[in-house]
Design an enzyme around this catalytic site. Structure first.
Site, PDB file in Angstrom:
ATOM      1  N   GLU A  60     -13.165  15.685  22.989  1.00  0.00           N
ATOM      2  CA  GLU A  60     -14.434  15.465  22.298  1.00  0.00           C
ATOM      3  C   GLU A  60     -15.562  16.244  22.958  1.00  0.00           C
ATOM      4  OE1 GLU A  60     -11.632  12.750  20.861  1.00  0.00           O
ATOM      5  OE2 GLU A  60     -12.242  13.047  22.955  1.00  0.00           O
ATOM      6  N   PHE A  83     -12.898   8.954  15.660  1.00  0.00           N
ATOM      7  CA  PHE A  83     -13.476   7.609  15.602  1.00  0.00           C
ATOM      8  C   PHE A  83     -14.718   7.616  16.478  1.00  0.00           C
ATOM      9  CE2 PHE A  83      -9.093   6.859  14.496  1.00  0.00           C
ATOM     10  CZ  PHE A  83      -9.149   5.857  13.530  1.00  0.00           C
ATOM     11  N   ASP A  85     -15.611   5.547  18.480  1.00  0.00           N
ATOM     12  CA  ASP A  85     -15.206   5.046  19.800  1.00  0.00           C
ATOM     13  C   ASP A  85     -14.798   6.179  20.742  1.00  0.00           C
ATOM     14  OD1 ASP A  85     -14.402   3.518  17.385  1.00  0.00           O
ATOM     15  OD2 ASP A  85     -14.089   1.876  18.801  1.00  0.00           O
ATOM     16  N   HIS A 129     -11.138   1.415  18.101  1.00  0.00           N
ATOM     17  CA  HIS A 129     -11.251   2.099  16.814  1.00  0.00           C
ATOM     18  C   HIS A 129     -12.243   1.406  15.891  1.00  0.00           C
ATOM     19  CE1 HIS A 129      -7.280   3.279  18.361  1.00  0.00           C
ATOM     20  NE2 HIS A 129      -7.414   4.387  17.648  1.00  0.00           N
TER      21      HIS A 129
END
Length: 337
Positions: A60, A83, A85, A129
């Site tokens: 990410e 997601f 998260d 999630h």
């Protein structure tokens, strides 16, 4: 006008934007050939090629960092974090780099990136999630934060976000992804509720960022909500019969304070609803603003209805969500005070 799910509306927004501007690129984990875990990018690689819609490694920080570099170079990346998260490794890139570029460069550089993230619960995804981290972004100067509640807004706001010169966090409620949701039920139902939120133009259109929408006019109490909770708030007003004015914030940063103040000044009461945890949730900021701007018009304390202050409870997901019954009790409390 076509009838679209939110997934289809989000995909249409990226398709329209890529067709209009060759500088728009889409990438993230599994968004290319596979079309994304929720299929939001399905077909874009086949249509525009693997240099404009492509897969990224499971990093990410790398996804957002690359997007920032592309934006400085002149491209307009629209990236997906699979997601919400998963965004924490990229938080430094978002808050220390993307949000600061305009200021650090004295306006010489901007950062026209959009970071799309599925947010909230509703798919039994458990603790990693199902989080709702919007407050972590609304605290950061230089970012804009959008949370649509329906397909029409999702497409128009996403196109506006892609065309915006500054970094935007675009949070897509997963519970609204795959079809209609009328607020009364745990699962989506068919057809769309009477609020008719599924009609979406097939071409280009935009919705101004920073402008709320009144979903239901009322005179007794103002309800401030966004995302999935807009539908829950509408369901609660129907079930209780309380004449509530329901405001869909749509944009958390910038926030349409004018619409909020006007409504609360007229009703004298306010209930704030969101799915995230109570402590340090975005609702606290809304309460503070209402108190600051409407104190002498308030007839009762502002009431918050939120998720629990616990790790996300997989087994009790539907109890964790504010539902019409909890919102209804808050409306009654505000009216009785």
């Amino acid at each position: 006008m076509a009838r679209m799910t939110m997934i289809e509306a989000v995909r249409s927004a990226m398709d329209v934007s890529m067709g209009r501007d060759e500088d728009v690129v889409v990438f993230g984990e599994d968004v290319g050939y596979f079309g994304g875990v929720f299929r939001c990018t399905q077909g874009l690689q086949a249509k525009y090629g693997n240099t404009r819609c492509f897969d990224a490694p499971i990093s990410e920080s790398g996804i957002v960092g690359s997007a920032i570099g592309m934006a400085a170079y002149g491209l307009k990346p629209c990236v997906e974090i699979q997601f919400a998260d998963y965004m924490y490794p990229a938080y430094d890139q978002l808050t220390q780099e993307a949000a600061r570029i305009r200021y650090r460069s004295n306006g010489d550089f901007t950062c026209p990136i959009v970071v799309r993230m599925p947010t909230g619960g509703g798919i039994f995804g458990g603790q990693t999630h199902s989080q709702s981290p919007e407050a972590l972004f609304t605290h950061v100067c230089g970012l804009k934060v959008i949370v649509p509640s329906n397909p029409y807004d999702a497409k128009g706001l996403l196109i506006s976000a892609i065309e915006d010169p500054d970094p935007i966090i675009f949070l897509e409620p997963k519970r609204l992804y795959n079809g209609p949701f009328d607020g009364h039920h745990e699962r989506p139902v068919t057809p769309w509720s009477k609020h008719e939120l599924g009609e979406v133009p097939e071409g280009h259109y935009t919705i101004p960022i920073g402008k709320a929408e009144i979903r239901r006019n009322g005179s007794a109490v103002t309800v401030l909500a966004y995302g999935t909770m807009v539908h829950v708030a509408l369901a609660a007003t129907e079930e209780t019969g309380i004449d509530a004015e329901v405001i869909d914030l749509r944009s958390l940063l910038p926030l349409d304070l004018e619409t909020i103040v006007d409504s609360v000044t007229r009703t004298g009461r306010c209930v704030v609803v969101h799915e995230a945890t109570l402590t340090s949730g975005f609702g606290g900021e809304l309460v503070a603003l209402v108190q600051e701007h409407c104190f002498y018009q308030l007839e009762a304390p502002v009431v918050r209805v939120t998720g629990w202050d616990t790790p996300y409870p997989h087994a009790q997901e539907w109890d964790y969500f504010p539902g019409p019954a909890r919102v209804g009790r808050a409306l009654a409390e505000a009216m009785e005070a």
